[in-house]
Design an enzyme around this catalytic site. Structure first.
Site, short mmCIF file in Angstrom:
data_model
loop_
_atom_site.label_atom_id
_atom_site.label_comp_id
_atom_site.label_asym_id
_atom_site.label_seq_id
_atom_site.Cartn_x
_atom_site.Cartn_y
_atom_site.Cartn_z
N VAL A 57 39.04 61.16 42.11
CA VAL A 57 40.50 61.06 42.09
C VAL A 57 41.06 61.72 40.82
O VAL A 57 42.08 62.41 40.87
CB VAL A 57 40.94 59.58 42.19
N VAL A 97 46.06 51.68 48.12
CA VAL A 97 45.96 51.31 49.54
C VAL A 97 46.32 52.52 50.38
O VAL A 97 47.38 53.14 50.21
CB VAL A 97 46.91 50.15 49.90
N ILE A 137 48.31 58.02 52.01
CA ILE A 137 49.39 57.57 52.91
C ILE A 137 50.42 56.81 52.10
O ILE A 137 50.09 55.85 51.40
CB ILE A 137 48.85 56.61 54.00
N ASP A 183 36.53 45.80 50.57
CA ASP A 183 37.52 46.81 50.17
C ASP A 183 38.80 46.62 50.98
O ASP A 183 39.91 46.64 50.43
CB ASP A 183 36.92 48.21 50.40
N LYS A 229 42.69 45.47 49.79
CA LYS A 229 43.88 46.24 50.15
C LYS A 229 44.89 45.40 50.92
O LYS A 229 46.11 45.51 50.69
CB LYS A 229 43.47 47.48 50.96
N GLY A 238 39.71 60.37 49.48
CA GLY A 238 39.44 61.79 49.17
C GLY A 238 40.25 62.23 47.96
O GLY A 238 41.31 61.67 47.66
N1 NDP Z 1 37.52 58.24 45.90
C1 NDP Z 1 38.53 57.94 46.72
O1 NDP Z 1 38.72 58.59 47.76
C2 NDP Z 1 39.45 56.82 46.39
C3 NDP Z 1 39.30 56.11 45.23
N2 NDP Z 1 40.17 55.12 44.91
C4 NDP Z 1 40.02 54.40 43.67
O2 NDP Z 1 40.19 55.31 42.59
C5 NDP Z 1 39.39 54.92 41.48
C6 NDP Z 1 38.48 56.08 41.07
O3 NDP Z 1 37.64 56.40 42.14
P1 NDP Z 1 36.75 57.73 42.11
O4 NDP Z 1 37.51 58.84 41.52
O5 NDP Z 1 36.21 57.87 43.48
O6 NDP Z 1 35.59 57.30 41.12
P2 NDP Z 1 34.46 58.23 40.46
O7 NDP Z 1 33.26 57.38 40.34
O8 NDP Z 1 34.35 59.52 41.20
O9 NDP Z 1 35.03 58.56 39.01
C7 NDP Z 1 35.14 57.61 38.01
C8 NDP Z 1 35.50 58.30 36.71
O10 NDP Z 1 35.75 57.32 35.73
C9 NDP Z 1 34.92 57.53 34.61
N3 NDP Z 1 34.47 56.20 34.15
C10 NDP Z 1 34.05 55.18 34.91
N4 NDP Z 1 33.74 54.13 34.12
C11 NDP Z 1 33.97 54.52 32.85
C12 NDP Z 1 33.84 53.90 31.60
N5 NDP Z 1 33.39 52.64 31.48
N6 NDP Z 1 34.17 54.61 30.49
C13 NDP Z 1 34.62 55.87 30.59
N7 NDP Z 1 34.77 56.52 31.76
C14 NDP Z 1 34.44 55.84 32.87
C15 NDP Z 1 33.76 58.37 35.08
O11 NDP Z 1 33.29 59.14 33.98
P3 NDP Z 1 32.09 60.23 34.15
O12 NDP Z 1 32.67 61.32 34.99
O13 NDP Z 1 31.79 60.67 32.78
O14 NDP Z 1 30.99 59.49 34.84
C16 NDP Z 1 34.41 59.21 36.17
O15 NDP Z 1 34.99 60.35 35.61
C17 NDP Z 1 38.64 53.66 41.95
O16 NDP Z 1 39.37 52.53 41.54
C18 NDP Z 1 38.66 53.79 43.47
O17 NDP Z 1 38.58 52.54 44.13
C19 NDP Z 1 41.24 54.82 45.71
C20 NDP Z 1 41.44 55.50 46.88
C21 NDP Z 1 40.53 56.51 47.34
N1 LIG Z 2 35.88 53.32 50.09
C1 LIG Z 2 37.23 53.47 50.51
C2 LIG Z 2 37.84 54.63 49.78
C3 LIG Z 2 39.22 54.43 49.41
O1 LIG Z 2 39.81 53.44 49.11
C4 LIG Z 2 37.28 53.76 52.02
O2 LIG Z 2 36.22 54.00 52.62
O3 LIG Z 2 38.36 53.68 52.59
NA NA Z 3 48.88 54.94 49.61
#
Ligand code: NDP
Ligand SMILES: N[C@@H](CC=O)C(=O)O
Ligand code: NA
Length: 445
Positions: free
Chosen positions: A13, A129, A133, A198, A202, A309
């Protein structure tokens, strides 16, 4: 003066968010005023999909949330701790917060929003959530005149992907889950998705917004999809149903004249559910999400789109950032404008000055359906085909469907063609001796 963003997390994200911030062209003009100021990650050694100046990347996330220059902290690191502590610290330092973290909000929302209210800052969470969307903002704003009574959603993409494939291929849960993990839809530890946790996070957030009260997460009834078998899916299909993991929040007291939050009793639950194929949620397949919201007087509205995504989720994150930036812009404008003109919220006001250029219909490229009535002469179909060909109109099919009032009925469907070419061909066809009339012409999506 722009708005300085401190980004916590540069994963899926976070990367999507940076891609929008660094490419403002053709987006809302306010995007140009957002400055990616600091980015916090866990590892500086990790290779990244985007190039950022090393000077703005840090592993010191505390320094970001306490930086006096930063206006908005964007938490897209995920997890409970240190995300919760960092959000609270950012709030305590007067930062507005945007987060995608449904797990943290569903558990610590009360603490976070109480702190935010005290500090006079916003915490926005559209991405938490339904990913891209828009559903949080419609619940807070567009639908706020309604008495809402039901929210029903497919709000976990991973489980919807698994159930859809079980439905279409007849495969079993374990093998499709393995595929979902290989394709990157399900996480390495898929527990939160497949066990409904999850979706529970939501729906707790949606219920809280729809019904104006806090929800204790342990009160949300939660069943996942592990026990759904290929046999159940096959039987359901025979009966005219599909099986979906639904998250439901329902308020039961709307029969009273003046329902109040205090007296409202809610059902908030997540479980696999048979959904009749005629229901709009039945055709929400794959990793897509959809949320149906019902209330008085609106009736029923449905929000559909990509629930996860990088790009879709970042779309929601940046929209939240812009909402806050717009408020800050008005506040700053009110303080600095000396010409006496009020500064309006740039997202609500219309600031357009120029007219858009609209392409003429003759330039449209589309498919056509056209029905001719012709005299039943030999070679008519050939003449039609030749005329279309002369004008570069490629045909997908041309069939004589029968006779109508002694005239032959010929139906043509084209490939994608330029409308101007198609119309020129029709003008020639219309005056052919064999052609009685062009009974109908429709565009095909
Ligand atoms: N992926 C998705 O499609 C969706 C995700 N979300 C939410 O968005 C959020 C992020 O998800 P996503 O992008 O998939 O997660 P990722 O695991 O892809 O990315 C997490 C990022 O946070 C950094 N990070 C995590 N923990 C620490 C820490 N303790 N200290 C410093 N940096 C940290 C990581 O660093 P590094 O890169 O160095 O490891 C990484 O860059 C979550 O809350 C998820 O539930 C919500 C909707 C959809
Ligand atoms: N793990 C979640 C990703 C976003 O919230 C899903 O599968 O919908
Ligand atoms: Na939304």
């Amino acid at each position: 003066m722009g708005f300085k963003i401190g980004l916590l997390g540069l994963g899926t994200v976070g990367t999507g968010t940076v891609q929008i911030l660094l490419n403002p062209s053709q987006r809302h003009p306010l995007v140009q005023e957002l400055e990616l100021y600091r980015v916090g990650v866990r590892s500086l050694e990790k290779s990244r999909a985007i190039d950022l100046p090393p000077s703005i990347i840090t592993t010191d996330l505390d320094a970001i949330v306490t930086d006096p220059d930063i206006d908005i902290v964007v938490e897209v690191m995920g997890g409970l701790e240190p995300a919760r502590l960092l959000i609270l610290k950012a709030i305590a330092h007067g930062k507005h917060v945007v987060t995608a973290n449904k797990a943290a909000i569903a558990r610590y929302g009360a603490e976070i929003f109480t702190a935010a209210e005290k500090a006079g800052v916003y915490v926005l969470l559209e991405a938490a959530v339904g990913g891209g969307i828009p559903v949080i903002e419609p619940l807070k704003q567009s639908l706020c005149a309604n008495r809402l009574h039901t929210v029903t959603g497919i709000i976990n993409g991973t489980t919807n992907y698994i159930l859809t494939r079980m439905q279409t291929e007849g495969g079993d849960f374990a093998s499709i889950l393995a595929d979902a993990q290989r394709l990157g839809y399900a996480e390495a530890d898929p527990t939160a998705d497949v066990d409904g946790l999850d979706a529970a996070d939501k729906i707790a957030i949606l219920a809280s917004l729809a019904f104006g009260g806090r929800i204790k997460l342990p009160d949300v009834h939660c069943e996942g999809i592990r026990q759904v078998s290929a046999a159940d899916i096959a039987y359901a299909e025979k009966l005219g149903f599909v099986i979906k993991l639904l998250a439901v929040a329902k308020r039961e007291d709307l029969t009273t004249e003046t329902p109040t939050t205090e007296t409202a009793t809610l059902q908030v639950r997540v479980h696999p559910t048979l959904v009749h194929t005629s229901h709009p949620l039945a055709s929400v397949n794959g990793v897509y999400n959809a949320i149906v919201i019902e209330g008085e007087p609106i009736g029923q509205v449905m929000f559909f789109g990509p629930g996860a995504g990088a790009g879709p989720t970042a779309s929601a994150v940046v929209a939240d950032i812009l909402n806050i930036a717009a408020i800050l812009k008005v506040e700053r404008g009110a303080a600095t404008r000396s010409n006496g003109q009020p500064l309006l919220d740039p997202l609500l006001a219309c600031s357009h000055q120029d007219y858009c250029t609209i392409a003429p219909m003759s330039d449209l490229v589309t498919r056509f359906y056209v029905r001719f009535l012709t005299r039943d002469f030999p070679g008519v179909i050939g003449k039609l085909g030749t005329c279309f060909g002369n004008h570069n109109v490629s045909l997908e099919s041309i069939v004589q469907t029968g006779l109508r009032d002694d005239l032959a009925e010929i139906v043509v469907v084209t490939h994608h063609v330029r409308e101007g070419n198609f119309r020129t061909a029709l003008d020639e066809i219309r005056v052919m001796e064999a052609v009685s009339s062009i009974a109908s012409t429709l565009r095909v999506l």
